[in-house]
Write a protein that holds these residues in place. Structure first.
Motif, PDB file in Angstrom:
ATOM      1  N   ILE A  70       0.834  -1.209   0.000  1.00 17.05           N
ATOM      2  CA  ILE A  70       0.000   0.000   0.000  1.00 17.05           C
ATOM      3  C   ILE A  70       0.866   1.255   0.000  1.00 17.05           C
ATOM      4  O   ILE A  70       0.595   2.211  -0.743  1.00 17.05           O
ATOM      5  N   ALA A  71       1.924   1.264   0.814  1.00 17.64           N
ATOM      6  CA  ALA A  71       2.827   2.415   0.829  1.00 17.64           C
ATOM      7  C   ALA A  71       3.475   2.613  -0.534  1.00 17.64           C
ATOM      8  O   ALA A  71       3.646   3.752  -1.005  1.00 17.64           O
ATOM      9  N   GLY A  72       3.833   1.510  -1.198  1.00 14.38           N
ATOM     10  CA  GLY A  72       4.438   1.605  -2.517  1.00 14.38           C
ATOM     11  C   GLY A  72       3.471   2.132  -3.562  1.00 14.38           C
ATOM     12  O   GLY A  72       3.849   2.915  -4.445  1.00 14.38           O
ATOM     13  N   MET A  73       2.215   1.725  -3.484  1.00 12.59           N
ATOM     14  CA  MET A  73       1.221   2.248  -4.417  1.00 12.59           C
ATOM     15  C   MET A  73       1.074   3.758  -4.257  1.00 12.59           C
ATOM     16  O   MET A  73       0.928   4.486  -5.256  1.00 12.59           O
ATOM     17  N   LYS A  74       1.128   4.227  -3.034  1.00  7.01           N
ATOM     18  CA  LYS A  74       1.068   5.674  -2.805  1.00  7.01           C
ATOM     19  C   LYS A  74       2.312   6.347  -3.388  1.00  7.01           C
ATOM     20  O   LYS A  74       2.225   7.408  -4.029  1.00  7.01           O
ATOM     21  N   HIS A  75       3.461   5.751  -3.199  1.00  9.70           N
ATOM     22  CA  HIS A  75       4.714   6.307  -3.713  1.00  9.70           C
ATOM     23  C   HIS A  75       4.659   6.496  -5.228  1.00  9.70           C
ATOM     24  O   HIS A  75       5.136   7.508  -5.750  1.00  9.70           O
ATOM     25  N   TYR A  76       4.062   5.530  -5.927  1.00 10.54           N
ATOM     26  CA  TYR A  76       4.009   5.581  -7.383  1.00 10.54           C
ATOM     27  C   TYR A  76       2.730   6.237  -7.918  1.00 10.54           C
ATOM     28  O   TYR A  76       2.478   6.207  -9.116  1.00 10.54           O
ATOM     29  N   GLY A  77       1.952   6.834  -7.050  1.00  8.32           N
ATOM     30  CA  GLY A  77       0.785   7.583  -7.500  1.00  8.32           C
ATOM     31  C   GLY A  77      -0.388   6.730  -7.923  1.00  8.32           C
ATOM     32  O   GLY A  77      -1.306   7.220  -8.600  1.00  8.32           O
ATOM     33  N   LYS A  78      -0.429   5.468  -7.505  1.00  8.99           N
ATOM     34  CA  LYS A  78      -1.543   4.588  -7.852  1.00  8.99           C
ATOM     35  C   LYS A  78      -2.758   4.849  -6.973  1.00  8.99           C
ATOM     36  O   LYS A  78      -3.895   4.609  -7.381  1.00  8.99           O
ATOM     37  N   ILE A  79      -2.505   5.289  -5.754  1.00  9.85           N
ATOM     38  CA  ILE A  79      -3.563   5.706  -4.848  1.00  9.85           C
ATOM     39  C   ILE A  79      -3.181   7.081  -4.313  1.00  9.85           C
ATOM     40  O   ILE A  79      -1.998   7.436  -4.262  1.00  9.85           O
ATOM     41  N   SER A  80      -4.164   7.854  -3.922  1.00  9.78           N
ATOM     42  CA  SER A  80      -3.895   9.217  -3.487  1.00  9.78           C
ATOM     43  C   SER A  80      -3.513   9.314  -2.021  1.00  9.78           C
ATOM     44  O   SER A  80      -2.939  10.307  -1.582  1.00  9.78           O
ATOM     45  N   SER A  81      -3.839   8.279  -1.236  1.00  6.97           N
ATOM     46  CA  SER A  81      -3.595   8.327   0.197  1.00  6.97           C
ATOM     47  C   SER A  81      -3.457   6.908   0.737  1.00  6.97           C
ATOM     48  O   SER A  81      -4.012   5.960   0.170  1.00  6.97           O
ATOM     49  N   THR A  82      -2.717   6.766   1.824  1.00  8.73           N
ATOM     50  CA  THR A  82      -2.632   5.466   2.492  1.00  8.73           C
ATOM     51  C   THR A  82      -3.718   5.303   3.556  1.00  8.73           C
ATOM     52  O   THR A  82      -3.769   4.276   4.232  1.00  8.73           O
ATOM     53  N   LYS A  83      -4.606   6.261   3.690  1.00  8.74           N
ATOM     54  CA  LYS A  83      -5.705   6.130   4.648  1.00  8.74           C
ATOM     55  C   LYS A  83      -6.694   5.075   4.182  1.00  8.74           C
ATOM     56  O   LYS A  83      -6.928   4.913   2.984  1.00  8.74           O
ATOM     57  N   SER A  84      -7.281   4.382   5.130  1.00  5.54           N
ATOM     58  CA  SER A  84      -8.275   3.375   4.799  1.00  5.54           C
ATOM     59  C   SER A  84      -9.520   4.027   4.214  1.00  5.54           C
ATOM     60  O   SER A  84     -10.034   5.011   4.753  1.00  5.54           O
ATOM     61  N   LYS A  85     -10.005   3.478   3.111  1.00  8.67           N
ATOM     62  CA  LYS A  85     -11.245   3.973   2.521  1.00  8.67           C
ATOM     63  C   LYS A  85     -12.454   3.577   3.368  1.00  8.67           C
ATOM     64  O   LYS A  85     -13.438   4.318   3.440  1.00  8.67           O
ATOM     65  N   ALA A  86     -12.385   2.407   3.998  1.00  4.39           N
ATOM     66  CA  ALA A  86     -13.514   1.934   4.801  1.00  4.39           C
ATOM     67  C   ALA A  86     -13.549   2.579   6.179  1.00  4.39           C
ATOM     68  O   ALA A  86     -14.624   2.765   6.750  1.00  4.39           O
ATOM     69  N   HIS A  87     -12.366   2.910   6.730  1.00  2.00           N
ATOM     70  CA  HIS A  87     -12.282   3.529   8.050  1.00  2.00           C
ATOM     71  C   HIS A  87     -11.311   4.708   7.965  1.00  2.00           C
ATOM     72  O   HIS A  87     -10.149   4.608   8.386  1.00  2.00           O
ATOM     73  N   PRO A  88     -11.744   5.838   7.424  1.00  2.20           N
ATOM     74  CA  PRO A  88     -10.839   6.977   7.188  1.00  2.20           C
ATOM     75  C   PRO A  88     -10.129   7.495   8.436  1.00  2.20           C
ATOM     76  O   PRO A  88      -9.059   8.096   8.325  1.00  2.20           O
ATOM     77  N   SER A  89     -10.697   7.253   9.607  1.00  2.29           N
ATOM     78  CA  SER A  89     -10.061   7.757  10.827  1.00  2.29           C
ATOM     79  C   SER A  89      -8.956   6.832  11.332  1.00  2.29           C
ATOM     80  O   SER A  89      -8.200   7.202  12.233  1.00  2.29           O
ATOM     81  N   TRP A  90      -8.867   5.638  10.766  1.00  3.08           N
ATOM     82  CA  TRP A  90      -7.855   4.688  11.216  1.00  3.08           C
ATOM     83  C   TRP A  90      -6.490   5.079  10.661  1.00  3.08           C
ATOM     84  O   TRP A  90      -6.352   5.437   9.498  1.00  3.08           O
TER      85      TRP A  90
END
Length: 229
Positions: A70-90
């Motif tokens: 997940i951290a790598g996907m964020k690094h390469y711009g595949k996802i915009s954030s490492t925050k959980s989509k199901a639990h944004p406060s986690w």
């Protein structure tokens, strides 16, 4: 459909991502002088943005591997954030990935392959990762190659039997059911580059290692394990 979805990710940063990740295309098959076409070479590819973290608990190789992915996907711009989509406060942590809401790794029995795929997908809010059980070496190279060329790492479940073949300094006296992350390969997939979160479990383990692809699949993956790609 999965590949199409992946190609459509990160439209805003598409140009930058492509220039960073796009490997040179393999050369077309050529005549070797005997009238026989030789296979095109597959160029080496590595995604060094998928960086090592050590697993926080002895049985959290799954959560640590998911964290790396997940951290790598964020690094390469595949996802915009490492925050959980199901639990944004986690918070983004191995502990939360290990929870019953995601990888279900808190029973001491590790992470099951279906939970690895489901947990990563739920965290990022995408249906991108799927299980391939008992892959042949050819299937492994195909899936790992496709994902890495698009900028995605692959979770690999590998089983080592006590007294048998082991890899990367894992103790030969133990039977080890373990997750590592495939993040690259040498030309023609001769070797695969892995990230191993077990550095916090056994002293001789290296954070990054490479292994002959055919041998790794046939010894540790194909007999009973899987990849999540």
């Amino acid at each position: 459909m999965r590949s199409i979805k992946r190609l459509g990710v990160g439209v805003v940063a598409a140009a930058a991502t492509f220039s960073m990740l796009g490997a040179a295309p393999a050369q077309a098959a050529t005549d070797d002088g005997t009238g026989t076409a030789t296979a095109a070479a597959v160029p080496a590819k590595s995604l060094t943005g998928y960086k090592h973290v050590g697993q926080k608990e002895n049985w959290w190789c799954g959560p640590a591997s998911a964290y790396i992915i997940i951290a790598g996907m964020k690094h390469y711009g595949k996802i915009s954030s490492t925050k959980s989509k199901a639990h944004p406060s986690w918070s983004f942590s191995q502990a939360n990935l290990a929870s019953g809401s995601y990888l279900k790794a808190n029973g001491g029995g590790g992470t099951q392959r279906a939970d690895m795929a489901r947990g990563i997908n739920k965290w990022i809010g995408k249906d991108w990762y799927h299980v391939l059980s008992n892959p042949s070496s050819t299937q492994f190279k195909d899936r790992v190659g496709k994902d890495i060329r698009k900028g995605y790492a692959v979770a690999v479940a590998a089983l080592e039997h006590a007294g048998g073949s082991h890899y990367n300094g894992h103790p030969r006296s133990k039977t080890i059911d373990h997750w590592v992350v495939a993040r690259g390969y040498t030309a023609n997939y001769a070797k695969t580059h892995f990230v191993d979160p077990a550095t916090t479990v056994w002293g001789p383990v290296e954070p990054y290692f490479s292994y002959n692809t055919n041998d790794f699949v046939n010894r540790f993956v194909k007999p009973s394990k899987a990849i999540v790609w």
